[in-house]
Structures are given as structure tokens and as C-alpha cells.
Design a protein around this motif. Structure first.
Motif, PDB file in Angstrom:
ATOM      1  N   UNK A 118      -3.960   0.058   9.602  1.00 31.34           N
ATOM      2  CA  UNK A 118      -4.281   0.283   7.887  1.00 31.34           C
ATOM      3  C   UNK A 118      -2.831   0.889   8.584  1.00 31.34           C
ATOM      4  N   UNK A 119      -1.817   1.190   9.277  1.00 28.56           N
ATOM      5  CA  UNK A 119      -0.310   1.996   9.411  1.00 28.56           C
ATOM      6  C   UNK A 119      -0.045   0.779   8.490  1.00 28.56           C
ATOM      7  N   UNK A 120       1.223   1.240   8.021  1.00 28.05           N
ATOM      8  CA  UNK A 120       2.910   0.520   7.366  1.00 28.05           C
ATOM      9  C   UNK A 120       3.638  -0.474   8.366  1.00 28.05           C
ATOM     10  N   UNK A 121       3.895  -1.417   8.471  1.00 28.99           N
ATOM     11  CA  UNK A 121       4.176  -2.014   9.670  1.00 28.99           C
ATOM     12  C   UNK A 121       5.783  -1.668  10.214  1.00 28.99           C
ATOM     13  N   UNK A 122       5.952  -1.516  11.580  1.00 30.21           N
ATOM     14  CA  UNK A 122       7.503  -1.066  11.665  1.00 30.21           C
ATOM     15  C   UNK A 122       9.018  -0.752  10.834  1.00 30.21           C
ATOM     16  N   UNK A 123       9.546  -0.951  10.925  1.00 33.97           N
ATOM     17  CA  UNK A 123      11.113  -0.822  10.155  1.00 33.97           C
ATOM     18  C   UNK A 123      11.333  -2.358  10.479  1.00 33.97           C
ATOM     19  N   UNK A 124      12.181  -3.239   9.790  1.00 33.17           N
ATOM     20  CA  UNK A 124      12.788  -4.460  10.134  1.00 33.17           C
ATOM     21  C   UNK A 124      14.745  -3.937   9.478  1.00 33.17           C
ATOM     22  N   UNK A 125      14.894  -3.051   9.133  1.00 33.49           N
ATOM     23  CA  UNK A 125      15.872  -2.733   8.820  1.00 33.49           C
ATOM     24  C   UNK A 125      17.349  -2.355  10.034  1.00 33.49           C
ATOM     25  N   UNK A 126      18.556  -2.504   8.952  1.00 32.58           N
ATOM     26  CA  UNK A 126      19.600  -2.185  10.190  1.00 32.58           C
ATOM     27  C   UNK A 126      19.697  -1.215  10.609  1.00 32.58           C
ATOM     28  N   UNK A 127      20.444  -0.686  11.674  1.00 33.59           N
ATOM     29  CA  UNK A 127      20.833   0.839  11.979  1.00 33.59           C
ATOM     30  C   UNK A 127      21.660   1.498  10.893  1.00 33.59           C
ATOM     31  N   UNK A 128      21.702   2.589  10.843  1.00 36.74           N
ATOM     32  CA  UNK A 128      22.494   3.298  10.149  1.00 36.74           C
ATOM     33  C   UNK A 128      24.156   3.159  10.521  1.00 36.74           C
ATOM     34  N   UNK A 129      24.302   3.498   9.741  1.00 34.63           N
ATOM     35  CA  UNK A 129      26.237   3.264  10.281  1.00 34.63           C
ATOM     36  C   UNK A 129      26.818   4.292  11.154  1.00 34.63           C
ATOM     37  N   UNK A 130      27.615   4.929  11.470  1.00 37.13           N
ATOM     38  CA  UNK A 130      28.251   5.373  11.943  1.00 37.13           C
ATOM     39  C   UNK A 130      27.743   5.793  13.272  1.00 37.13           C
ATOM     40  N   UNK A 131      26.956   5.420  13.664  1.00 39.51           N
ATOM     41  CA  UNK A 131      26.151   5.482  15.079  1.00 39.51           C
ATOM     42  C   UNK A 131      26.880   4.566  16.599  1.00 39.51           C
ATOM     43  N   UNK A 132      27.238   4.867  17.405  1.00 36.77           N
ATOM     44  CA  UNK A 132      28.307   4.628  18.749  1.00 36.77           C
ATOM     45  C   UNK A 132      28.029   4.561  19.759  1.00 36.77           C
ATOM     46  N   UNK A 133      26.876   4.047  19.691  1.00 32.07           N
ATOM     47  CA  UNK A 133      26.362   3.638  21.329  1.00 32.07           C
ATOM     48  C   UNK A 133      26.311   3.769  23.003  1.00 32.07           C
ATOM     49  N   UNK A 134      28.034   3.537  22.562  1.00 35.41           N
ATOM     50  CA  UNK A 134      29.198   3.822  23.797  1.00 35.41           C
ATOM     51  C   UNK A 134      29.255   4.737  23.971  1.00 35.41           C
ATOM     52  N   UNK A 325      16.289   9.110  11.608  1.00 39.48           N
ATOM     53  CA  UNK A 325      16.230   7.879  11.778  1.00 39.48           C
ATOM     54  C   UNK A 325      17.188   7.483  12.892  1.00 39.48           C
ATOM     55  N   UNK A 326      18.101   8.865  12.917  1.00 39.70           N
ATOM     56  CA  UNK A 326      19.024   8.309  13.605  1.00 39.70           C
ATOM     57  C   UNK A 326      18.852   8.373  14.831  1.00 39.70           C
ATOM     58  N   UNK A 327      18.571   9.605  14.866  1.00 42.75           N
ATOM     59  CA  UNK A 327      17.399   9.711  16.674  1.00 42.75           C
ATOM     60  C   UNK A 327      16.798   9.200  17.543  1.00 42.75           C
ATOM     61  N   UNK A 328      15.828   8.317  16.080  1.00 46.64           N
ATOM     62  CA  UNK A 328      14.909   7.568  16.360  1.00 46.64           C
ATOM     63  C   UNK A 328      16.446   5.514  16.722  1.00 46.64           C
ATOM     64  N   UNK A 329      17.129   5.125  16.872  1.00 51.60           N
ATOM     65  CA  UNK A 329      17.737   4.264  16.870  1.00 51.60           C
ATOM     66  C   UNK A 329      18.656   5.029  17.806  1.00 51.60           C
ATOM     67  N   UNK A 330      19.250   5.976  18.824  1.00 49.76           N
ATOM     68  CA  UNK A 330      19.649   6.835  20.189  1.00 49.76           C
ATOM     69  C   UNK A 330      18.275   6.479  21.127  1.00 49.76           C
ATOM     70  N   UNK A 331      16.930   6.584  20.426  1.00 52.67           N
ATOM     71  CA  UNK A 331      16.469   6.437  21.922  1.00 52.67           C
ATOM     72  C   UNK A 331      16.269   5.484  21.721  1.00 52.67           C
ATOM     73  N   UNK A 332      15.950   4.610  20.849  1.00 52.85           N
ATOM     74  CA  UNK A 332      15.972   3.167  20.669  1.00 52.85           C
ATOM     75  C   UNK A 332      17.029   2.523  21.669  1.00 52.85           C
ATOM     76  N   UNK A 333      18.388   2.511  21.513  1.00 52.89           N
ATOM     77  CA  UNK A 333      19.230   2.324  22.209  1.00 52.89           C
ATOM     78  C   UNK A 333      18.753   2.910  23.561  1.00 52.89           C
ATOM     79  N   UNK A 334      18.953   4.253  23.845  1.00 54.71           N
ATOM     80  CA  UNK A 334      18.869   4.678  25.141  1.00 54.71           C
ATOM     81  C   UNK A 334      18.018   4.592  25.441  1.00 54.71           C
ATOM     82  N   UNK A 335      17.023   3.587  25.839  1.00 57.89           N
ATOM     83  CA  UNK A 335      15.686   4.075  25.888  1.00 57.89           C
ATOM     84  C   UNK A 335      15.659   4.335  27.146  1.00 57.89           C
ATOM     85  N   UNK A 336      16.301   3.223  28.399  1.00 54.14           N
ATOM     86  CA  UNK A 336      16.344   3.622  29.711  1.00 54.14           C
ATOM     87  C   UNK A 336      16.917   4.614  30.491  1.00 54.14           C
TER      88      UNK A 336
END
Length: 373
Positions: A118-134, A325-336
Motif C-alpha cells: 500500500x506504500x507509494x512507489x519509490x521516486x523516479x525523479x531526478x536529483x536536486x540541483x546543487x549537489x556535488x558528490x565529488x 531530499x538532499x540528504x537522501x541523495x547524499x545517502x544514496x551517492x555515498x552509500x559505501x
């Protein structure tokens, strides 16, 4: 399960949900196959639970019927097999059929599955602007080069800043005189904190002074904090001079954790020094989109606080959701690399005033764990 209506049945059985095949199953094991066929064909069937007990004499025929039904449908099917020598449970597991010895655990598993569906699907949208994984990875690599698995508060603030999260302006200092020069640049009421990668809870050892407005106050606070650190044997003790966030704001906590089953997840809740007392938080698999972040915040038990209580204005929920949202992308990009990260507190102002982080700490995965990945 469901059964066809209109057929004769013994008064002690039941053709309705739940279907009771009675002890006649012992003399006619094929009844289970026929009952499963009816249940699978019934339009009202969403999931099936088969409960059997002390039926070891017909293990092969019964398990074959269950395995055939399990393989012919995409609907959840679980078995509870109580008593016996355990061979039936083992065979069903080998055939890929979930099998339990406890009906309660089986019901809980089906309940969790239904809840998940019953939970909504996981997001498929693009990452927010202004993120710098490097830039974020460079901060982590610098700490690893020094043999550290924990970032200090200043490094942690730089880490989240690489993903567009706003922190209260701050400068580092090695001694009271540097703290005074930093204070002159920052202006306004200030906080002076102990800065150390080894100390997670600075306030427990007198490592935080707030509301400082004079040079003497800053100097004295810096001197006292460094002295307290020396007494505790803190080898990397420095100072963080930080401008305090003004105005009426609500304290929240945002975080990142690594779940053993789901990988990186984000956490949102009401925070500050009472975070463990309030115990009011929501967790979601990373990454989340803006709508998902808002749902997390609105699902908190004390979510009414965000709409303003006792004359207080409504809070900037959109700003907190953006930070999540931004923290969630930080968590995804730096999961290791990231094992855990806490922003506590994140101060949320009135609608339109944004949200600002005033404390952040990140814990890195051990090098051996990173290599294993």
C-alpha cells in the motif's frame, strides 16, 4: 481461502473463508489441491495461508500440491506446518515456499507484505540541483587518509553543504585569540563549541557555550572549553565559533543510516536534546522525492506543531522536505562510505524562513567494510 458455494459440506467444516477441510484431509490428501485450485480462481483472493498440523504421513502429496499452487500464481502464499518431524517444512523451503511453525509469525509476515504493497512507489525523479558528490567524497577521503572513521562537526557541515543543505555560519579556531578573530567576522550572538572528531556529545563535558555577545565572553568560553578538553584527554581539541540562528524555530532531526536489509535510509523527526525522549521519527528508503519527504514529516505524531500551535506560525515544511531530499541523495551517492549521519538540530523557521543546520556529525564505514563492498 474461498470455496464454491452451493455444494454440500459437513456441518463441522466450512466452505467460507477460512476454509476448513476437516480431518477428512487425512484420508483424502487431494482435497488440499482441489481447495487451493478453488481459492486461486476466486476473484476475492488476495493472499493464501495454508495451516496444517501433524500430517507427516502425507508429506509428499501435500507439499507437491502446495508447491504447484505456489508456482502457478503471483499472489502471496505461505504455509504454517505445526508439529511433526520438520521434514515438511524443510521440503517446502527447498521448493521456495515460505513455511512457518508459528501462525502468528505467518500472519505478521502477510500483514507487513500487505502494508508494504500500500506504500507509494519509490521516486523516479531526478536529483536536486546543487549537489556535488565529488566535493563530498574529497572530505571523506581526507578523513580516511588520516585514519579516521568519524568527521568532526565542521567537516560534517561541509559534507552536507556539498549537497545544498544550509548550516549556520561558523569558523574554526585553535585557541582563544583565533576564536576572538572568528567572532569579529561572524557578528551577532555566538556559540563556541569543542571541535573534535573523537567527541560526539560535546555538551556532556561542558563543550558548548551559547548566547555569547562580548569578546570577553568568547575568550572565556574558548579557554574553559579547551581546559575541559585537556582534562578529558581530548587530543585533537579545537574550537568552532558559530553564529546562532535567531528567531522562533522548531528543532528537528534529520539523519542517514545504513539498514542491513534496505541499504541507505533517511530519518526525520522532532529533535534537539529531547530526541531520545520524544522518540518521534519516520524512516524511508533513500532516495526520496519532495512528496515522499513531506509525507514523512506529516506522518510524525507531533506533526501539528509544523502547522503552528499556541499562536506560533506555521513552519517551513517545504524547506525541511528539500533538506531531507538532499540528504537522501547524499545517502544514496555515498552509500559505501557513510555509515551514519545526524543533523541535530535542524532549526525550522516560519514558512518562507527556511531551515538551518546547527550541528551535524557523520560516521564513516570501517575501511574493511568498504573494501568488502
Amino acid at each position: 481461502m474461498a470455496a464454491a458455494h452451493g455444494r454440500r459440506h459437513p456441518p463441522f467444516g466450512s466452505p467460507r473463508n477460512p476454509v476448513d477441510l476437516t480431518a477428512a484431509l487425512v484420508s483424502d490428501p487431494d482435497m488440499l489441491r482441489r481447495a487451493l485450485d478453488v481459492a486461486l480462481e476466486h476473484p476475492g483472493t488476495d493472499m493464501i495461508g495454508v495451516l496444517l498440523g501433524n500430517a507427516d504421513g502425507d508429506i509428499d502429496e501435500l507439499t507437491d500440491a502446495i508447491a504447484k499452487a505456489h508456482g502457478s500464481t503471483d499472489q502471496p502464499l505461505v504455509v504454517v506446518w505445526t508439529g511433526g518431524n520438520g521434514r515438511a517444512r524443510q521440503r517446502l523451503r527447498e521448493l521456495g515456499v515460505p513455511c512457518y511453525s508459528d501462525p502468528g509469525r505467518a500472519a505478521a509476515a502477510l500483514g507487513h507484505l500487505a502494508d508494504f504493497s500500500l506504500r507509494p512507489p519509490l521516486p523516479t525523479g531526478a536529483r536536486p540541483t546543487g549537489t556535488d558528490p565529488r566535493a563530498a567524497r574529497a572530505i571523506i577521503e581526507e578523513a580516511r587518509a588520516q585514519g579516521r572513521s568519524r568527521l568532526d562537526e565542521y567537516e560534517s557541515a561541509r559534507l552536507i553543504a556539498a549537497y545544498g543543505l544550509h548550516s549556520a555560519p561558523a569558523c574554526t579556531a585553535r585557541d582563544p585569540e583565533e576564536a576572538l578573530r572568528a567572532a569579529a567576522d561572524l557578528e551577532g550572538p555566538l556559540a563556541v563549541k569543542l571541535l573534535s572528531a573523537d567527541i560526539a556529545h560535546k555538551s556532556d563535558m561542558g563543550g558548548v557555550r551559547l548566547g555569547l555577545t562580548t569578546p570577553d565572553g568568547v575568550r572565556d568560553a574558548a579557554r574553559d572549553i579547551l581546559a575541559a578538553a585537556a582534562r578529558e584527554g581530548v587530543g585533537d581539541a579545537r574550537l568552532l565559533v558559530q553564529r546562532m540562528a535567531g528567531g522562533d524555530r522548531t528543532e528537528l532531526i534529520l539523519g542517514i543510516q545504513r539498514d542491513a536489509a534496505f541499504g541507505p535510509v533517511v530519518v526525520a523527526g522532532f529533535g534537539g536534546v529531547l530526541v531520545e525522549v520524544l522518540d518521534d521519527s519516520q524512516v524511508a528508503v533513500a532516495p526520496v522525492d519532495h512528496a515522499g519527504a513531506v509525507r514523512m514529516l506529516r506522518s510524525l505524531r507531533a506533526a501539528r506543531v509544523l502547522d503552528g500551535v499556541r499562536g506560533a506560525p506555521a513552519r517551513d515544511v517545504d524547506a525541511v522536505a528539500d533538506a531531507l531530499v538532499r540528504l537522501s541523495w547524499l545517502a544514496t551517492d555515498l552509500a559505501d562510505d557513510l555509515l551514519e549521519l545526524d543533523v541535530n538540530p535542524l532549526l525550522c523557521g516560519a514558512a518562507g524562513d527556511g531551515a538551518v543546520a546547527v550541528d551535524c556529525l557523520a560516521l564513516l564505514s570501517a575501511p574493511s567494510e568498504q573494501d568488502a563492498r
